[in-house]
Write an enzyme that holds these catalytic residues in place. Structure first.
Site, PDB file in Angstrom:
ATOM      1  N   ASN A  33      -7.844  83.486 -40.667  1.00 16.41           N
ATOM      2  CA  ASN A  33      -7.964  83.975 -42.053  1.00 16.41           C
ATOM      3  C   ASN A  33      -6.616  83.989 -42.782  1.00 16.41           C
ATOM      4  OD1 ASN A  33      -6.636  86.229 -41.051  1.00 16.41           O
ATOM      5  ND2 ASN A  33      -8.342  87.664 -41.357  1.00 16.41           N
ATOM      6  N   PHE A  81      -7.056  84.582 -30.111  1.00 17.50           N
ATOM      7  CA  PHE A  81      -5.804  85.222 -30.535  1.00 17.50           C
ATOM      8  C   PHE A  81      -6.016  86.187 -31.705  1.00 17.50           C
ATOM      9  CE2 PHE A  81      -4.306  80.977 -29.045  1.00 17.50           C
ATOM     10  CZ  PHE A  81      -3.455  81.391 -28.041  1.00 17.50           C
ATOM     11  N   LYS A  85      -1.666  93.289 -34.952  1.00 13.82           N
ATOM     12  CA  LYS A  85      -0.840  93.541 -33.768  1.00 13.82           C
ATOM     13  C   LYS A  85       0.366  94.453 -33.984  1.00 13.82           C
ATOM     14  CE  LYS A  85       1.989  89.425 -34.508  1.00 13.82           C
ATOM     15  NZ  LYS A  85       2.586  88.222 -33.920  1.00 13.82           N
ATOM     16  N   SER A 125      -2.558  92.382 -23.867  1.00 16.57           N
ATOM     17  CA  SER A 125      -1.178  92.836 -24.047  1.00 16.57           C
ATOM     18  C   SER A 125      -0.773  93.796 -22.948  1.00 16.57           C
ATOM     19  CB  SER A 125      -1.078  93.544 -25.404  1.00 16.57           C
ATOM     20  OG  SER A 125       0.114  94.282 -25.511  1.00 16.57           O
ATOM     21  N   ALA A 126       0.513  93.817 -22.641  1.00 13.90           N
ATOM     22  CA  ALA A 126       1.037  94.795 -21.682  1.00 13.90           C
ATOM     23  C   ALA A 126       0.910  96.222 -22.203  1.00 13.90           C
ATOM     24  CB  ALA A 126       2.502  94.475 -21.367  1.00 13.90           C
ATOM     25  N   THR A 127       0.580  96.391 -23.490  1.00 14.52           N
ATOM     26  CA  THR A 127       0.377  97.751 -24.006  1.00 14.52           C
ATOM     27  C   THR A 127      -0.775  98.448 -23.308  1.00 14.52           C
ATOM     28  OG1 THR A 127      -1.026  96.918 -25.794  1.00 14.52           O
ATOM     29  CG2 THR A 127       1.285  97.273 -26.314  1.00 14.52           C
ATOM     30  N   TYR A 149      -3.474 100.213 -31.676  1.00 15.07           N
ATOM     31  CA  TYR A 149      -3.386  98.792 -31.337  1.00 15.07           C
ATOM     32  C   TYR A 149      -3.672  98.592 -29.850  1.00 15.07           C
ATOM     33  CZ  TYR A 149      -1.232  94.508 -29.677  1.00 15.07           C
ATOM     34  OH  TYR A 149      -1.008  93.323 -29.025  1.00 15.07           O
ATOM     35  N   LYS A 153      -6.998  96.781 -27.711  1.00 13.53           N
ATOM     36  CA  LYS A 153      -6.935  95.770 -26.654  1.00 13.53           C
ATOM     37  C   LYS A 153      -7.634  96.272 -25.386  1.00 13.53           C
ATOM     38  CE  LYS A 153      -4.424  92.493 -28.646  1.00 13.53           C
ATOM     39  NZ  LYS A 153      -4.966  91.148 -28.918  1.00 13.53           N
ATOM     40  N   ARG A 231      12.815  95.408 -21.532  1.00 16.86           N
ATOM     41  CA  ARG A 231      11.520  94.751 -21.669  1.00 16.86           C
ATOM     42  C   ARG A 231      11.549  93.377 -20.998  1.00 16.86           C
ATOM     43  NH1 ARG A 231      10.937  99.182 -22.951  1.00 16.86           N
ATOM     44  NH2 ARG A 231       9.985 100.103 -24.814  1.00 16.86           N
ATOM     45  N   ASP A 295       8.088 105.029 -27.637  1.00 16.49           N
ATOM     46  CA  ASP A 295       8.787 103.971 -26.907  1.00 16.49           C
ATOM     47  C   ASP A 295       9.038 104.411 -25.468  1.00 16.49           C
ATOM     48  OD1 ASP A 295       8.859 102.138 -28.901  1.00 16.49           O
ATOM     49  OD2 ASP A 295      10.993 102.342 -29.370  1.00 16.49           O
TER      50      ASP A 295
END
Length: 339
Positions: A33, A81, A85, A125-127, A149, A153, A231, A295
């Protein structure tokens, strides 16, 4: 002729994956989009590969548009995808994130099932590991989320696991990315964020090119070697090639597999800044700022499963990552907009 459908194919990771898929001999169809991407990226992918690519504008929440897409084209597999994000934005607009990410995926899977397309590579995602209690992080680590977010996921992962239990003939790879950085070595495609970058590397590059005064390093009192957050940064081209390997794996397997895509090495914020300056011979002014809420100190992958299952491992170095980031940024100071 059969196509691999890339939802969000014009985005940062999508465009690099399109290039690698075309190079590997796949036919690619992008559905995007353009809310945070540019069709110019796909035009450049076609120039780089000298191969055609079909790009269609649309939203994955639009079931009628998806149905038309699957009617018009012979789609054999989907790499998903499409999704919002930005962690910070998700805390301000949680319903928007759940609607776009979760409802969009639900709609996509419903249409895939209707048309008998049951091969899916999902961009996770690693989140989903939250504040992991061990590093490196294996795929078996407990999952949790600290923001909408990450929660979106995680909800999609659970949904896909439930789908597989109900319909075991699906083949699904859930790829958990760590921190994608870099750009194609040509400097023609790269990361082009809207507004202020959410991620470290494009911010460093924008400071280096003079678009921003200085970088804020959030926290220098973490329990890490230099006090700044650590990271797992992975070159976007390595990441894109992981998707090619996942599709090749799914061609021969059903079931669901969660797979980390990372290097297995952690680098600190100051490692990134100093390496960028050294390799590219350009100054990156920075200041230390307070920690950001949410964080964590350290996060990097245990990537052994990807090597065992997919025959994939990251090949590009940190020097490659910063060199390619700078080549993209310095060649395209305004991204895909007219320079």
């Amino acid at each position: 002729m059969s196509y691999v459908l890339l939802t969000g194919g014009a985005g940062y990771i999508g465009s690099h994956t399109a290039l690698e898929l075309l190079t590997a001999g796949f036919n690619v169809l992008s559905f995007d989009n353009f809310s945070n991407s540019s069709d110019e990226a796909l035009g450049r992918v076609q120039q780089l590969t000298a191969k055609p690519l079909i790009s269609i504008k649309g939203d994955i929440r639009d079931e009628a548009a998806l149905r038309q897409l699957f009617t018009d084209y012979n789609i054999s597999a989907v790499v998903h995808f499409a999704g919002l994000k930005a962690v910070g934005e998700s805390t301000q607009l949680p319903l928007h994130y759940y609607d776009n990410n979760v409802t969009g995926t639900l709609t996509l899977c419903r249409v895939m099932r209707e048309f008998g397309v049951k091969k899916l590579v999902f961009s996770s995602s690693a989140t989903v590991y939250g504040d992991a209690k061990q590093v490196p992080i294996p795929e078996t680590a407990p999952r949790s989320a600290t923001n909408p977010y990450g929660q979106s996921k995680l909800m999609i992962e659970h949904m896909l696991e439930d789908l597989l239990r109900a319909e075991p003939d699906w083949g699904i790879c859930t790829l958990r990315y760590f921190n994608p950085v870099g750009a194609h070595e040509s400097g023609q495609i790269g990361e082009d964020p809207n507004g202020i970058p959410n991620n470290l590397m494009p911010f460093i590059a924008q400071v280096a090119v003079g678009k921003r005064d200085k970088l804020s390093v959030f926290g220098n009192d973490y329990p890490t070697p230099d006090g700044t957050g650590v990271r797992d940064y992975i070159h976007v081209v390595d990441l894109a090639r992981g998707h090619v390997k996942a599709l090749q794996y799914l061609a021969k397997h059903s079931g669901i597999e969660a797979i980390n895509l990372g290097t297995g090495t952690g680098y600190s914020v100051l490692d990134m800044v100093n390496t960028f300056s050294r390799v590219n011979q350009v100054a990156v002014p920075y200041q230390i700022a307070p920690r950001r809420p949410g964080d964590i100190a350290s996060c990097y992958a245990q990537p052994a499963k990807a090597a065992k299952l997919l025959g994939w491992q990251a090949e590009k170095t940190l020097d490659d990552m910063v060199r390619d980031s700078w080549r993209w940024q310095s060649t395209n100071p305004n991204g895909y907009n007219a320079n």
